[in-house]
Design an enzyme around this catalytic site. Structure first.
Site, PDB file in Angstrom:
ATOM      1  N   LYS A  23       0.840  -1.197   0.000  1.00 57.80           N
ATOM      2  CA  LYS A  23       0.000   0.000   0.000  1.00 57.80           C
ATOM      3  C   LYS A  23       0.880   1.254   0.000  1.00 57.80           C
ATOM      4  O   LYS A  23       0.691   2.160  -0.795  1.00 57.80           O
ATOM      5  CB  LYS A  23      -0.920  -0.019   1.217  1.00 57.80           C
ATOM      6  CG  LYS A  23      -1.836   1.179   1.290  1.00 57.80           C
ATOM      7  CD  LYS A  23      -2.789   1.073   2.458  1.00 57.80           C
ATOM      8  CE  LYS A  23      -3.558   2.376   2.599  1.00 57.80           C
ATOM      9  NZ  LYS A  23      -4.469   2.368   3.737  1.00 57.80           N
ATOM     10  N   LYS A  60       9.540  -0.927  14.121  1.00 59.86           N
ATOM     11  CA  LYS A  60      10.103  -0.569  12.807  1.00 59.86           C
ATOM     12  C   LYS A  60      11.171   0.511  12.983  1.00 59.86           C
ATOM     13  O   LYS A  60      12.246   0.431  12.385  1.00 59.86           O
ATOM     14  CB  LYS A  60       9.001  -0.002  11.893  1.00 59.86           C
ATOM     15  CG  LYS A  60       8.022  -1.010  11.345  1.00 59.86           C
ATOM     16  CD  LYS A  60       7.082  -0.301  10.358  1.00 59.86           C
ATOM     17  CE  LYS A  60       5.879  -1.131  10.007  1.00 59.86           C
ATOM     18  NZ  LYS A  60       4.864  -0.411   9.232  1.00 59.86           N
ATOM     19  N   GLU A  90      10.504  -4.889   4.343  1.00 58.27           N
ATOM     20  CA  GLU A  90      10.587  -6.279   3.906  1.00 58.27           C
ATOM     21  C   GLU A  90      10.262  -6.398   2.415  1.00 58.27           C
ATOM     22  O   GLU A  90      10.945  -7.099   1.654  1.00 58.27           O
ATOM     23  CB  GLU A  90       9.595  -7.145   4.698  1.00 58.27           C
ATOM     24  CG  GLU A  90       9.902  -7.288   6.179  1.00 58.27           C
ATOM     25  CD  GLU A  90       9.244  -6.208   7.034  1.00 58.27           C
ATOM     26  OE1 GLU A  90       8.933  -5.111   6.500  1.00 58.27           O
ATOM     27  OE2 GLU A  90       9.053  -6.458   8.232  1.00 58.27           O
ATOM     28  N   HIS A  93      -4.604 -33.583  16.907  1.00 59.53           N
ATOM     29  CA  HIS A  93      -3.468 -34.423  17.314  1.00 59.53           C
ATOM     30  C   HIS A  93      -2.315 -33.586  17.852  1.00 59.53           C
ATOM     31  O   HIS A  93      -1.188 -34.065  17.936  1.00 59.53           O
ATOM     32  CB  HIS A  93      -3.020 -35.289  16.133  1.00 59.53           C
ATOM     33  CG  HIS A  93      -4.072 -36.292  15.751  1.00 59.53           C
ATOM     34  ND1 HIS A  93      -4.126 -37.547  16.322  1.00 59.53           N
ATOM     35  CD2 HIS A  93      -5.132 -36.205  14.915  1.00 59.53           C
ATOM     36  CE1 HIS A  93      -5.176 -38.194  15.822  1.00 59.53           C
ATOM     37  NE2 HIS A  93      -5.805 -37.392  14.967  1.00 59.53           N
ATOM     38  N   GLU A 136      -4.451  -7.153  14.924  1.00 60.07           N
ATOM     39  CA  GLU A 136      -3.961  -5.829  14.530  1.00 60.07           C
ATOM     40  C   GLU A 136      -5.107  -4.817  14.628  1.00 60.07           C
ATOM     41  O   GLU A 136      -4.892  -3.643  14.908  1.00 60.07           O
ATOM     42  CB  GLU A 136      -3.384  -5.859  13.107  1.00 60.07           C
ATOM     43  CG  GLU A 136      -2.552  -4.617  12.782  1.00 60.07           C
ATOM     44  CD  GLU A 136      -1.706  -4.745  11.525  1.00 60.07           C
ATOM     45  OE1 GLU A 136      -0.473  -4.943  11.623  1.00 60.07           O
ATOM     46  OE2 GLU A 136      -2.270  -4.650  10.414  1.00 60.07           O
ATOM     47  N   GLY A 144      -4.857  -1.812   5.168  1.00 58.48           N
ATOM     48  CA  GLY A 144      -4.010  -2.912   4.685  1.00 58.48           C
ATOM     49  C   GLY A 144      -4.640  -4.276   4.888  1.00 58.48           C
ATOM     50  O   GLY A 144      -4.703  -5.101   3.978  1.00 58.48           O
ATOM     51  N   ARG A 145      -5.159  -4.532   6.098  1.00 58.35           N
ATOM     52  CA  ARG A 145      -5.696  -5.873   6.378  1.00 58.35           C
ATOM     53  C   ARG A 145      -7.109  -6.064   5.831  1.00 58.35           C
ATOM     54  O   ARG A 145      -7.739  -7.098   6.068  1.00 58.35           O
ATOM     55  CB  ARG A 145      -5.625  -6.168   7.871  1.00 58.35           C
ATOM     56  CG  ARG A 145      -6.268  -5.130   8.759  1.00 58.35           C
ATOM     57  CD  ARG A 145      -5.851  -5.291  10.216  1.00 58.35           C
ATOM     58  NE  ARG A 145      -6.310  -4.173  11.030  1.00 58.35           N
ATOM     59  CZ  ARG A 145      -5.666  -3.025  11.186  1.00 58.35           C
ATOM     60  NH1 ARG A 145      -4.530  -2.819  10.540  1.00 58.35           N
ATOM     61  NH2 ARG A 145      -6.145  -2.079  11.955  1.00 58.35           N
TER      62      ARG A 145
END
Ligand code: F6P
Length: 530
Positions: free
Chosen positions: A197, A499, A203, A371, A340, A254-255
């Site tokens: 965005k 950050k 990253e 399991h 978030e 963003g999410r």
């Protein structure tokens, strides 16, 4: 507008919880009321929900619904859907719902559909070109909201669609991530989508540079054809050398962005008609959220349950158990969406909240989770509400395995609720009992408390439409609990400090300079630098 704890309903809920809610026993509730399943189940678009195995009764539900009314949830929801500022700490509207509204409906319709059409045309061209000059591989580079949505949806819809290219997702700044993917590729046949965005995320830019360097090292020259971007920062993408850009807007969080250009890999994987179905499913859930009375409004009911469990029962986490292998990344996606959004401790007025907010959300696909950690869900000291997701029709021909899967899903929620007393355990023959182990003690180990709550969501089939509806359901549920808690579900200041500190530490990892650092960070840096 009131915060949940400032309402009359909150006080009424406290009284009700102490008098009846804490002690509610699901087994007795079902024995008393043969209509409990019908009374506490809801059919929303594409998603049926059985809420009857939750620790609620008619009275608690009534108070919870009053709480939503007193907090003016419907008016706040409507203001958000109209495009008023619903993210005040960033001064933004919140309009991911506009991305899935049909043409002519919803705010910014012309802009939305113009980008959507361009993106879908592009996706179809990529899909259609399967000749010798076409792309065989598509690498999506992004992180957080620019990764988790597509990374979750593409495998979910794999079995009911026909992907023409191999899709790869790279998110981690850890070079192992992209290196492993690049090893498998032919530069002449690879398309890179750089999804960010802001187009400033460390990253993503590091991985994009690594991809571009690799592309040149392989003899690639035509970056214009091999690199495209999904971003709201077109200038930065151009600065990187990308001329084909699909944009979106600051009112898409963003999410909440997989419905926008960030969904390009989904469109490449499933094709334009299926992507439109995906949007239509989400839109159907948007209409349900906007129009259904609160008592039948599934996102509202789930959001109220989240508040009930977190603030009254004190449950700290919720486990998600999708009984469909395609939904293997759903828990990871929901971790960002929920934590978030609602992992906040300050209300809109800047006051520290006197109550808890987001639970920890976690899970794995069933039956694998059974399991691993289901032992704790059944017999551990914490109560963890579980959300089962069952899909009636499989997309494979192994009918008996599908019946096994569904039987497992039903059995787990049944076991959580029914439990088993020590007396029942004693009456059974212990399969693994040592001969000298006290049978009474063994029966204690083999007993289950039961009365552990769960919700079961049922989809007819996992399709673009039903998955769209399911994701929108989760989005609106998160909005509901966040609005009642009085927090801003749409900012994420909590990720900023790390950050900034990372940027300050980065040069020290080369220089080894530890001047002014705290003792632990200095000690670790000395071990890691060089
Ligand atoms: O992790 C923080 C965050 O800002 C997320 O909200 C966002 O989805 C992600 O980083 C990626 O940001 P961008 O799309 O700008 O690269």
């Amino acid at each position: 507008m009131k915060r949940c704890d400032q309402t009359h309903a909150w006080a009424a809920l406290q009284g009700h919880f102490e008098a009846h809610g804490r002690e509610l026993d699901l087994r007795e509730a079902f024995a008393r009321d043969s209509g409990r399943f019908e009374a506490f189940s809801v059919q929303a678009p594409e998603v049926f929900a059985d809420l009857s195995k939750n620790l609620i009764d008619i009275a608690s539900l009534k108070f919870l619904l009053s709480l939503a009314e007193e907090c003016e949830l419907p008016a706040r929801r409507d203001a958000m859907l109209r495009g008023e500022i619903a993210n005040p700490t960033e001064g933004r509207a919140v309009l991911h719902t506009a991305l899935r509204a049909p043409p002519g409906a919803g705010p910014f319709s012309a802009e939305v559909h113009s980008v959507l059409n361009a993106m879908l045309d592009f996706a179809e061209r990529v899909r259609g070109d399967t000749g010798p000059g076409g792309f065989t591989d598509v690498v999506h580079i992004g992180i957080g909201g620019s990764d988790l949505g597509p990374q979750m949806v593409v495998p979910a819809l794999q079995s009911c669609t026909e992907a023409r290219q191999r899709l790869h997702f790279v998110s981690n700044v850890d070079g192992h991530d992209i290196s492993e993917v690049l090893k498998t590729l032919d530069a002449r046949k690879t398309l890179f989508i750089i999804a960010s965005k802001t187009f400033t995320t460390q990253e993503t830019l590091a991985n994009a540079r690594a991809a571009r360097d690799w592309f040149f090292a392989q003899g690639g020259t035509d970056t214009e054809r091999h690199f495209v971007a999904a971003t709201s920062n077109v200038a930065a993408a151009a600065g990187f050398g990308i001329s084909t850009t699909f944009g979106f807007w600051d009112w898409v969080g963003g999410r909440y962005s997989l419905w926008s250009a960030i969904g390009l890999p989904i469109a490449v994987a499933i094709g334009a008609p299926a992507f439109r179905e995906f949007l239509a499913g989400a839109h159907a859930m948007d209409r349900h959220f906007a129009q259904a009375p609160l008592a039948q409004n599934l996102p509202v009911l789930l959001g109220l349950l989240d508040l009930w469990y977190r603030n009254f029962h004190g449950f700290r986490s919720r486990s998600v158990a999708p009984y469909h292998q395609g939904l293997k990344r759903l828990p990871a996606y929901l971790q960002q969406l929920e934590m978030e959004s609602n992992g906040k401790r300050v209300d809109l007025a800047g006051e520290l909240l006197p109550f808890a907010t987001s639970p920890v959300v976690w899970g794995e696909p069933g039956t694998n989770g059974q399991h691993a950690y289901f032992q704790m869900l059944h017999q551990g000291s914490d109560v963890v509400p579980v959300e089962f997701i069952a899909v009636k029709q499989p997309a494979h021909p192994l009918a008996e395995q599908h019946r096994m899967l569904l039987a497992n899903c039903l059995a787990q929620s049944q076991a959580l609720m029914l439990g088993k007393t020590a007396a029942q355990a004693l009456a059974e023959r212990a399969p693994t009992a040592g001969t000298d182990f006290d049978p009474q003690v063994l029966a204690m180990h083999r007993s289950f408390p039961g009365n552990r709550p769960s919700t079961t969501l049922v989809l007819e089939a996992l399709t673009p439409r039903s998955l769209g509806a399911l994701i929108a359901l989760y989005e609106h549920r998160v909005y509901t609990s966040g609005a009642l808690w009085g927090i801003n579900s749409f900012d994420q200041w909590g990720v900023e400090l790390g950050k900034a500190l990372c940027n300050a530490l980065l040069p020290r990892l080369s220089s080894g300079d530890t001047e002014g650092l705290d003792g632990s960070t200095a000690g670790l840096l000395r071990r890691l630098h060089g």
